[in-house]
Scaffold this motif. Structure first.
Motif, PDB file in Angstrom:
ATOM      1  N   LEU A  15       0.823  -1.208   0.000  1.00  0.00           N
ATOM      2  CA  LEU A  15       0.000   0.000   0.000  1.00  0.00           C
ATOM      3  C   LEU A  15       0.862   1.265   0.000  1.00  0.00           C
ATOM      4  CD1 LEU A  15      -3.031   1.011   0.296  1.00  0.00           C
ATOM      5  CD2 LEU A  15      -2.447   1.340   2.690  1.00  0.00           C
ATOM      6  N   LEU A  16       1.956   1.231   0.757  1.00  0.00           N
ATOM      7  CA  LEU A  16       2.831   2.400   0.853  1.00  0.00           C
ATOM      8  C   LEU A  16       3.818   2.481  -0.314  1.00  0.00           C
ATOM      9  CD1 LEU A  16       3.554   2.199   4.684  1.00  0.00           C
ATOM     10  CD2 LEU A  16       1.946   3.715   3.519  1.00  0.00           C
ATOM     11  N   TYR A  29       2.053  -9.171  10.681  1.00  0.00           N
ATOM     12  CA  TYR A  29       0.683  -8.855  11.101  1.00  0.00           C
ATOM     13  C   TYR A  29      -0.223  -8.432   9.949  1.00  0.00           C
ATOM     14  CZ  TYR A  29       3.701  -8.658  15.103  1.00  0.00           C
ATOM     15  OH  TYR A  29       4.657  -8.963  16.033  1.00  0.00           O
ATOM     16  N   PHE A  30       0.366  -8.061   8.832  1.00  0.00           N
ATOM     17  CA  PHE A  30      -0.403  -7.617   7.673  1.00  0.00           C
ATOM     18  C   PHE A  30       0.046  -8.397   6.442  1.00  0.00           C
ATOM     19  CE2 PHE A  30      -0.197  -3.967  10.597  1.00  0.00           C
ATOM     20  CZ  PHE A  30      -1.551  -3.787  10.831  1.00  0.00           C
ATOM     21  N   PRO A  31      -0.459  -9.617   6.267  1.00  0.00           N
ATOM     22  CA  PRO A  31      -0.034 -10.453   5.138  1.00  0.00           C
ATOM     23  C   PRO A  31      -0.505  -9.868   3.806  1.00  0.00           C
ATOM     24  CG  PRO A  31      -1.855 -11.477   6.320  1.00  0.00           C
ATOM     25  CD  PRO A  31      -1.444 -10.271   7.114  1.00  0.00           C
ATOM     26  N   HIS A  36      -6.834  -4.972   2.960  1.00  0.00           N
ATOM     27  CA  HIS A  36      -7.825  -4.084   3.578  1.00  0.00           C
ATOM     28  C   HIS A  36      -7.526  -3.867   5.062  1.00  0.00           C
ATOM     29  CE1 HIS A  36     -11.634  -2.098   4.230  1.00  0.00           C
ATOM     30  NE2 HIS A  36     -11.900  -2.935   5.210  1.00  0.00           N
ATOM     31  N   LYS A  37      -7.003  -4.886   5.712  1.00  0.00           N
ATOM     32  CA  LYS A  37      -6.679  -4.809   7.140  1.00  0.00           C
ATOM     33  C   LYS A  37      -5.695  -3.665   7.420  1.00  0.00           C
ATOM     34  CE  LYS A  37      -4.893  -8.003  10.645  1.00  0.00           C
ATOM     35  NZ  LYS A  37      -4.407  -9.366  10.847  1.00  0.00           N
ATOM     36  N   PHE A  38      -4.630  -3.586   6.640  1.00  0.00           N
ATOM     37  CA  PHE A  38      -3.672  -2.503   6.857  1.00  0.00           C
ATOM     38  C   PHE A  38      -4.237  -1.170   6.380  1.00  0.00           C
ATOM     39  CE2 PHE A  38      -0.275   0.352   5.561  1.00  0.00           C
ATOM     40  CZ  PHE A  38       0.398   0.476   6.762  1.00  0.00           C
ATOM     41  N   ALA A  39      -4.957  -1.196   5.284  1.00  0.00           N
ATOM     42  CA  ALA A  39      -5.480   0.056   4.718  1.00  0.00           C
ATOM     43  C   ALA A  39      -6.358   0.801   5.715  1.00  0.00           C
ATOM     44  CB  ALA A  39      -6.261  -0.234   3.439  1.00  0.00           C
ATOM     45  N   PHE A  45      -4.974   5.517  11.900  1.00  0.00           N
ATOM     46  CA  PHE A  45      -3.851   5.800  12.791  1.00  0.00           C
ATOM     47  C   PHE A  45      -2.599   6.307  12.087  1.00  0.00           C
ATOM     48  CE2 PHE A  45      -6.330   2.495  14.988  1.00  0.00           C
ATOM     49  CZ  PHE A  45      -6.622   3.184  16.146  1.00  0.00           C
ATOM     50  N   GLY A  46      -2.431   5.950  10.831  1.00  0.00           N
ATOM     51  CA  GLY A  46      -1.217   6.321  10.105  1.00  0.00           C
ATOM     52  C   GLY A  46      -0.131   5.280  10.298  1.00  0.00           C
ATOM     53  N   ALA A  47       0.670   5.088   9.264  1.00  0.00           N
ATOM     54  CA  ALA A  47       1.717   4.067   9.295  1.00  0.00           C
ATOM     55  C   ALA A  47       2.800   4.406  10.309  1.00  0.00           C
ATOM     56  CB  ALA A  47       2.329   3.905   7.905  1.00  0.00           C
TER      57      ALA A  47
END
Length: 160
Positions: A15-16, A29-31, A36-39, A45-47
């Motif tokens: 995503l980044l 934690y974000f496979p 969508h989970k990380f997005a 909260f922001g990366a």
């Protein structure tokens, strides 16, 4: 888990749009199959903040923290004002309503039991009275009276 071994980058690096290194803090934690989970966590909260939070925690607590953050982020997207607090408030109200319904049902059951007990007590006292008679004639007398009562009930009301 990182992208250096030829596997696809984690959801956060994807995503980044950055290269996923071997020691990427987000990779466990974000496979890559759940972007969508990380997005959603990134949106709320922001990366950078997420990275700081995870680095401050021991490794054995990070998975639970990520789960909590994902839950909070989803709640914030659904309800930007109250977030998780709104969900908690709603669930507490639902528990209170269900407790009231349970108390009402228990009171109704108790009331029904109390109404049945005098009736059962009457039947028991009649049975004990019948069984208390020592001679057979007293019991047969009650049976005869009972049969006469049932005969009058069965009569045709027009023939009276």
């Amino acid at each position: 888990m990182g992208g250096s071994s030829g596997s696809s980058p984690c959801a956060s690096c994807k995503l980044l749009r950055r290269r996923c290194c071997k020691d990427c803090i987000f990779a466990p934690y974000f496979p890559p199959h759940d972007p969508h989970k990380f997005a959603i966590v990134h949106k709320v909260f922001g990366a950078s903040n997420l990275s700081k939070m995870l680095q401050e925690l021991p490794v054995n607590q990070r998975g639970d923290a990520v789960s909590s953050l994902v839950f909070e982020a989803n709640a914030r997207v659904r309800d930007p004002v109250y977030g998780c607090a709104g969900t908690i408030y709603y669930l507490q109200n639902q528990v209170s309503q269900l407790q009231l319904q349970l108390a009402a049902a228990q009171a109704e059951v108790l009331t029904m039991q109390m109404h049945q007990k005098p009736h059962l007590a009457e039947q028991e006292s009649e049975m004990s009275f019948l069984m208390a008679g020592d001679d057979f004639n007293s019991i047969s007398h009650y049976i005869a009276v009972g049969s006469n009562l049932s005969a009058t009930v069965m009569e045709d009301p027009l023939t009276r």
